[in-house]
Design a protein around this motif. Structure first.
Motif, short mmCIF file in Angstrom:
data_model
loop_
_atom_site.label_atom_id
_atom_site.label_comp_id
_atom_site.label_asym_id
_atom_site.label_seq_id
_atom_site.Cartn_x
_atom_site.Cartn_y
_atom_site.Cartn_z
N THR A 13 0.81 -1.37 -0.06
CA THR A 13 0.19 0.00 -0.21
C THR A 13 0.71 1.16 -0.01
N ALA A 14 2.07 0.96 -0.24
CA ALA A 14 3.18 2.18 -0.29
C ALA A 14 3.21 3.09 1.16
N CYS A 15 3.26 2.45 2.04
CA CYS A 15 2.82 3.14 3.50
C CYS A 15 4.59 3.59 3.72
N ALA A 16 5.47 2.96 3.10
CA ALA A 16 6.97 3.46 3.30
C ALA A 16 7.48 2.68 4.73
N LEU A 17 6.89 2.08 5.52
CA LEU A 17 7.52 1.39 6.69
C LEU A 17 8.64 0.88 6.22
N CYS A 18 8.85 -0.27 5.55
CA CYS A 18 9.75 -1.06 5.18
C CYS A 18 11.06 -0.22 4.88
N TYR A 19 11.04 0.72 3.78
CA TYR A 19 12.22 1.35 3.25
C TYR A 19 12.54 2.42 4.06
N TYR A 26 15.14 -2.25 1.66
CA TYR A 26 13.95 -2.20 0.98
C TYR A 26 14.31 -0.59 0.30
N GLU A 27 13.59 -0.37 -0.80
CA GLU A 27 13.51 0.95 -1.48
C GLU A 27 12.12 1.20 -2.07
N ASP A 28 11.83 2.56 -2.50
CA ASP A 28 10.71 2.84 -3.19
C ASP A 28 10.96 2.52 -4.65
N SER A 29 9.98 1.82 -5.36
CA SER A 29 10.21 1.44 -6.56
C SER A 29 10.07 2.49 -7.48
N GLY A 30 9.57 3.66 -6.86
CA GLY A 30 9.37 5.00 -7.85
C GLY A 30 7.84 5.43 -7.77
N GLY A 32 6.10 4.67 -4.89
CA GLY A 32 5.73 4.39 -3.63
C GLY A 32 5.77 2.77 -2.99
N ILE A 33 5.80 2.12 -3.97
CA ILE A 33 5.69 0.55 -3.83
C ILE A 33 6.96 0.06 -3.46
N ALA A 34 7.10 -0.76 -2.73
CA ALA A 34 8.20 -1.25 -1.98
C ALA A 34 8.85 -2.33 -3.01
N GLN A 35 10.00 -2.36 -2.82
CA GLN A 35 10.84 -3.49 -3.52
C GLN A 35 12.07 -3.62 -2.93
N VAL A 36 12.76 -4.81 -3.06
CA VAL A 36 13.75 -5.30 -2.36
C VAL A 36 15.10 -5.01 -3.37
N LYS A 37 15.96 -4.31 -2.79
CA LYS A 37 16.97 -3.59 -3.50
C LYS A 37 17.69 -4.43 -4.16
N ALA A 38 18.08 -4.02 -5.60
CA ALA A 38 18.97 -5.04 -6.50
C ALA A 38 20.47 -5.25 -5.88
N GLU A 39 20.94 -4.16 -5.02
CA GLU A 39 22.23 -4.39 -4.79
C GLU A 39 22.34 -5.54 -3.62
N VAL A 40 21.26 -5.88 -3.03
CA VAL A 40 21.18 -6.92 -1.85
C VAL A 40 20.66 -8.16 -2.71
N CYS A 62 4.20 -4.81 9.03
CA CYS A 62 3.80 -4.22 7.65
C CYS A 62 2.18 -4.43 7.88
N PRO A 63 1.61 -3.21 7.54
CA PRO A 63 0.00 -3.23 7.64
C PRO A 63 -0.62 -3.93 6.62
N SER A 64 -0.02 -4.14 5.54
CA SER A 64 -0.53 -4.78 4.11
C SER A 64 -0.36 -6.08 4.08
N GLY A 65 0.86 -6.71 4.91
CA GLY A 65 1.21 -8.07 4.63
C GLY A 65 2.15 -8.40 3.31
N ALA A 66 2.66 -7.28 2.77
CA ALA A 66 3.16 -7.37 1.51
C ALA A 66 4.67 -7.80 1.83
N LEU A 67 5.22 -7.71 2.72
CA LEU A 67 6.67 -8.18 3.17
C LEU A 67 6.56 -9.95 3.20
N VAL A 68 7.42 -10.75 2.30
CA VAL A 68 7.34 -11.96 2.40
C VAL A 68 8.87 -12.45 2.89
#
Length: 74
Positions: A13-19, A26-30, A32-40, A62-68
């Motif tokens: 939900t693009a809450c930004a908690l993880c990043y 984690y980072e913003d994919s552009g 607001g949606i989170a993604q795991v950084k390519a560097e890791v 994570c409020p949306s349960g999006a982090l696996v």
């Protein structure tokens, strides 16, 4: 400890908690949606040690349960 991490972008939900809390992983994919950084390693990356513990904590928060996050080694 080792964990395998990914983000379910359909649930994020693009809450930004993880990043905000774990910017090393984690980072913003552009949009607001989170993604795991390519560097890791991107989705499916293996995170170890203290950083793995922080990832587990933010996964629980994570409020949306999006982090696996899968523990692969205690």
């Amino acid at each position: 400890m080792k964990v395998k991490v990914s983000v379910d972008k359909d649930l994020c939900t693009a809450c930004a908690l993880c990043y905000d809390e774990v910017p090393e992983v984690y980072e913003d994919s552009g949009d607001g949606i989170a993604q795991v950084k390519a560097e890791v390693g991107g989705d499916g990356a293996i995170i170890e040690g203290d950083l793995a513990q922080r990832v587990l904590e933010v996964t629980e928060e994570c409020p949306s349960g999006a982090l696996v996050t899968e523990v692969i080694e205690e």
